[in-house]
Every structure is written in structure tokens, then in C-alpha cells.
Design a protein around this motif. Sequence first.
Motif, short mmCIF file in Angstrom:
data_model
loop_
_atom_site.label_atom_id
_atom_site.label_comp_id
_atom_site.label_asym_id
_atom_site.label_seq_id
_atom_site.Cartn_x
_atom_site.Cartn_y
_atom_site.Cartn_z
N TRP A 67 0.65 -0.92 -0.58
CA TRP A 67 0.29 -0.35 -0.27
C TRP A 67 0.91 1.14 -0.16
O TRP A 67 0.24 2.15 0.21
CB TRP A 67 -1.16 -0.07 0.91
N GLN A 68 2.27 0.98 0.37
CA GLN A 68 2.94 2.42 0.29
C GLN A 68 3.02 2.56 -1.97
O GLN A 68 3.82 2.11 -2.32
CB GLN A 68 3.95 1.95 0.73
N LYS A 69 2.77 4.25 -2.11
CA LYS A 69 2.76 4.82 -2.83
C LYS A 69 3.48 5.01 -3.08
O LYS A 69 3.74 5.99 -3.23
CB LYS A 69 1.62 5.43 -3.58
N GLU A 70 5.15 4.78 -4.56
CA GLU A 70 6.08 5.65 -4.12
C GLU A 70 6.27 6.37 -6.25
O GLU A 70 6.43 5.41 -7.27
CB GLU A 70 6.86 4.70 -4.13
N VAL A 71 5.68 6.97 -6.21
CA VAL A 71 5.70 7.55 -7.55
C VAL A 71 7.25 8.63 -7.97
O VAL A 71 6.97 9.21 -6.82
CB VAL A 71 4.17 8.03 -7.83
N ASP A 72 7.47 8.44 -8.46
CA ASP A 72 8.78 9.50 -9.50
C ASP A 72 8.63 10.95 -9.54
O ASP A 72 7.14 11.26 -9.67
CB ASP A 72 9.48 9.30 -10.05
N PRO A 73 9.02 11.49 -7.94
CA PRO A 73 8.11 13.17 -8.30
C PRO A 73 8.60 13.75 -9.86
O PRO A 73 7.33 14.31 -10.22
CB PRO A 73 9.47 13.39 -7.68
N GLN A 74 8.83 12.78 -10.42
CA GLN A 74 9.36 13.33 -11.75
C GLN A 74 8.22 13.01 -13.10
O GLN A 74 7.06 14.07 -14.32
CB GLN A 74 10.27 13.11 -12.67
N ASP A 75 6.90 11.62 -12.52
CA ASP A 75 5.85 12.05 -13.18
C ASP A 75 4.27 12.72 -12.37
O ASP A 75 3.71 12.15 -12.80
CB ASP A 75 5.80 10.08 -13.09
#
Lengths: 78, 67
Positions: A67-75
Amino acid sequence: MVNYISKPAYKAVAHFGQITPTAFKGYFTSLIFWGTATVFGLATFTEAWPLFQKNVYSKIPVLGKHWQKEVDPQDLPI
Amino acid sequence: MSFYHTVFNTVFKRNSVFLTTIFAGAFVFQAVFDEGVNKWWEARNKGKLWKDVKLTIPGAGEEEDDE
């Protein structure tokens, strides 16, 4: 002088509503089991809820990374 | 016989335990299954996913000006 009991000396047992300590002791184990079932039932049906994902499920030791969402800040949208 | 006896006594005997097993199983299974399928999908499509492709695009991440 005759010493006799004219009537039984009634005494109220401590109670909450109609639940006395003895009755509660009888139900206690069942309540624990059903409480656990309720918690897991709620967990199953709130699993997709972002509020619960963020605050509860992402903090579960091993399984939590699901459940830990890790999205590249670039995206991320600006 | 003994195995079925153990399973019956630990899972099916109490309805509350049976229900807990079902819900806990559903809760854990969906997370594990989802993780597993995602891993398989990403392994199968390695090189075609955005996270792989964006590294090969020149100028990606720079400011885009469409005039």
C-alpha cells in the motif's frame, strides 16, 4: 426471644444493564473471537480506501509495502 | 484422518474462527496476489514500461514548451 428471618435478604449484583460480571465472563471469549472476525472483515472491505491505506495498511510490517505508493516526483502533475 | 481432524478443530469448529480465517485470508491474499501479478507483469514487460522508457528519452524531465 425468637430470632427468625422474616424474608430473604436480597442483594443486587453489580450489573450494567442486564450484564453481570458472571454473564460477561461467559461471553468474553466469544466476544474476543467475534471482535477479531469483525476487524478482519472491516479490513477486507476498507482495503481499497486511500484513507485506510495511508494511515493503517501501509504500516503493517511486511505486507505494508503493497500500500506504499512511490511515484517518481518527475511523473507527478505540476 | 488426523490432518482433517486438526483442520476441523482449528478452522471450522467455531464460526467466528471460520469467518476470521475467510476474511484474513481474503485480506492477505489480495495483497500477495496483486504484488505477485505486478512483479510478473513488470518482469514480462521489462524495457517497455514507462519507468524504463523515460530514461531513454532525451530531454525527458526538462521543461516542455509547446508554442
